[in-house]
Write a protein that holds these residues in place. Sequence first.
Motif, PDB file in Angstrom:
ATOM      1  N   PHE A 161      13.223  63.337  32.890  1.00  0.00           N
ATOM      2  CA  PHE A 161      12.000  64.093  32.672  1.00  0.00           C
ATOM      3  C   PHE A 161      11.538  63.904  31.234  1.00  0.00           C
ATOM      4  N   LYS A 162      10.278  63.511  31.073  1.00  0.00           N
ATOM      5  CA  LYS A 162       9.669  63.404  29.745  1.00  0.00           C
ATOM      6  C   LYS A 162       8.454  64.314  29.629  1.00  0.00           C
ATOM      7  N   SER A 163       7.719  64.396  30.719  1.00  0.00           N
ATOM      8  CA  SER A 163       6.541  65.258  30.778  1.00  0.00           C
ATOM      9  C   SER A 163       6.182  65.443  32.236  1.00  0.00           C
ATOM     10  N   SER A 164       5.133  66.203  32.501  1.00  0.00           N
ATOM     11  CA  SER A 164       4.691  66.372  33.888  1.00  0.00           C
ATOM     12  C   SER A 164       4.267  65.039  34.497  1.00  0.00           C
ATOM     13  N   ASN A 165       3.855  64.092  33.663  1.00  0.00           N
ATOM     14  CA  ASN A 165       3.482  62.772  34.168  1.00  0.00           C
ATOM     15  C   ASN A 165       4.675  62.050  34.785  1.00  0.00           C
ATOM     16  N   THR A 166       5.867  62.292  34.241  1.00  0.00           N
ATOM     17  CA  THR A 166       7.080  61.694  34.807  1.00  0.00           C
ATOM     18  C   THR A 166       7.262  62.134  36.246  1.00  0.00           C
ATOM     19  N   VAL A 167       7.083  63.441  36.480  1.00  0.00           N
ATOM     20  CA  VAL A 167       7.237  63.994  37.826  1.00  0.00           C
ATOM     21  C   VAL A 167       6.155  63.453  38.747  1.00  0.00           C
ATOM     22  N   ALA A 168       4.916  63.467  38.264  1.00  0.00           N
ATOM     23  CA  ALA A 168       3.793  62.973  39.082  1.00  0.00           C
ATOM     24  C   ALA A 168       3.999  61.515  39.473  1.00  0.00           C
ATOM     25  N   ASN A 169       4.418  60.690  38.515  1.00  0.00           N
ATOM     26  CA  ASN A 169       4.624  59.269  38.799  1.00  0.00           C
ATOM     27  C   ASN A 169       5.738  59.054  39.810  1.00  0.00           C
ATOM     28  N   SER A 170       6.812  59.835  39.684  1.00  0.00           N
ATOM     29  CA  SER A 170       7.925  59.702  40.628  1.00  0.00           C
ATOM     30  C   SER A 170       7.465  60.019  42.053  1.00  0.00           C
ATOM     31  N   TYR A 171       6.734  61.121  42.219  1.00  0.00           N
ATOM     32  CA  TYR A 171       6.281  61.502  43.551  1.00  0.00           C
ATOM     33  C   TYR A 171       5.192  60.574  44.070  1.00  0.00           C
ATOM     34  N   ASP A 172       4.373  60.050  43.174  1.00  0.00           N
ATOM     35  CA  ASP A 172       3.396  59.046  43.602  1.00  0.00           C
ATOM     36  C   ASP A 172       4.097  57.835  44.200  1.00  0.00           C
ATOM     37  N   GLN A 173       5.154  57.366  43.523  1.00  0.00           N
ATOM     38  CA  GLN A 173       5.887  56.194  44.001  1.00  0.00           C
ATOM     39  C   GLN A 173       6.575  56.480  45.330  1.00  0.00           C
ATOM     40  N   TRP A 174       7.229  57.655  45.434  1.00  0.00           N
ATOM     41  CA  TRP A 174       7.909  58.002  46.684  1.00  0.00           C
ATOM     42  C   TRP A 174       6.916  58.114  47.840  1.00  0.00           C
ATOM     43  N   THR A 175       5.718  58.609  47.532  1.00  0.00           N
ATOM     44  CA  THR A 175       4.711  58.773  48.584  1.00  0.00           C
ATOM     45  C   THR A 175       4.110  57.439  48.985  1.00  0.00           C
ATOM     46  N   GLN A 176       3.856  56.589  48.017  1.00  0.00           N
ATOM     47  CA  GLN A 176       3.249  55.297  48.293  1.00  0.00           C
ATOM     48  C   GLN A 176       4.138  54.402  49.148  1.00  0.00           C
ATOM     49  N   ASP A 177       5.440  54.358  48.831  1.00  0.00           N
ATOM     50  CA  ASP A 177       6.285  53.440  49.598  1.00  0.00           C
ATOM     51  C   ASP A 177       6.647  53.986  50.981  1.00  0.00           C
ATOM     52  N   GLY A 178       6.503  55.295  51.191  1.00  0.00           N
ATOM     53  CA  GLY A 178       6.689  55.882  52.509  1.00  0.00           C
ATOM     54  C   GLY A 178       8.122  56.097  52.943  1.00  0.00           C
ATOM     55  N   ILE A 179       9.076  55.718  52.105  1.00  0.00           N
ATOM     56  CA  ILE A 179      10.489  55.817  52.501  1.00  0.00           C
ATOM     57  C   ILE A 179      10.924  57.270  52.636  1.00  0.00           C
TER      58      ILE A 179
END
Length: 331
Positions: free
Chosen positions: A31-49
């Motif tokens: 965790f570095k900022s709220s952007n870290t969390v947003a980016n992680s969930y964006d990636q998890w959502t995009q790949d669909g796994i």
Amino acid sequence: MPSMLVYYALGLVVVLSGVGIIVYLATPRKFKSSNTVANSYDQWTQDGILEFYWGEHIHLGHYGSPPRSKDFLKAKEDFVHEMARWGGLDKLPPGTTLLDVGCGIGGSSRILARDYGFSTTGITISPHQVERGRQLTPDGLDSKFQVDDALAMSFPDNSFDVVWSIEAGPHMPDKARYAQEMMRVLKPGGILVVADWNQRDDRKKPLNAWEKPVMRQLLDQWSHPSFSSIEGFSEQIAETGLVEGEVVTADWTKETLPSWLDSIWQGVVRPNGLIKFGFSGFVKSLREVPTMLLMRLAFGVGLCRFGMFRARKTTRLPQSATNQSSEVVQA
């Protein structure tokens, strides 16, 4: 020949385990900022796994008390109903307005709208989760989603009958602000119901030499700044000065514990995921296994606990309510 196949299988397991551990250690999500969390969930959502294996409900399942064998995805849906009953939400009328803080792709919001007739609003800091949540919501269902920051919500005071949140707290760098914002947007007399991953209260029993590195990994691998304790977060809710009476808590560790190994087992019983996502998707999935095993260890030995929180907002004026103290009790 059979013995050779066993050796080959064991060798493959060792190699794959090694690959998973290497990827796990080489790609932390600190965790570095709220952007870290947003980016992680964006990636998890995009790949669909994550959606493929965990379904629309990106939270743990409820396996009963005492726990019993249950379908993984059914347990997750059951959790929503158990939480609604525990919070007293099953007694509320259709049209009740509910804010789902950290809604993911909206699985819980849709159940609450579909089965209880609530008007639900889900917020997340991940734009891709909002987009996916909207895609999954059928026409006519009173569920909407928007990008918003749980620590600085765009809603005015006294906006919702219910505020609901599942497993969002570990991503919040300021737990007191998280509690304050949720209580702020509740209407007077409204209900707060929260479910969260918590750690043992280290004010009473500090983390020992092996617990500290385990906790560090649980924080660093999934973009968590810190875990609250059940006792500590209960106090922070009460300290908002907006609670009528008591903050009620419960420990659902036993009811949710099977989720961790069940999560890993999904990769075995649903091998079509390998075809769907290919080798890169397989490696991504493998990368999460060590964290899930550490989570199972931590919750199993008492380092972590699954906390439930319920509070009612005072009907007094905020300026007088802030001078009131509220008790914290264990249900």
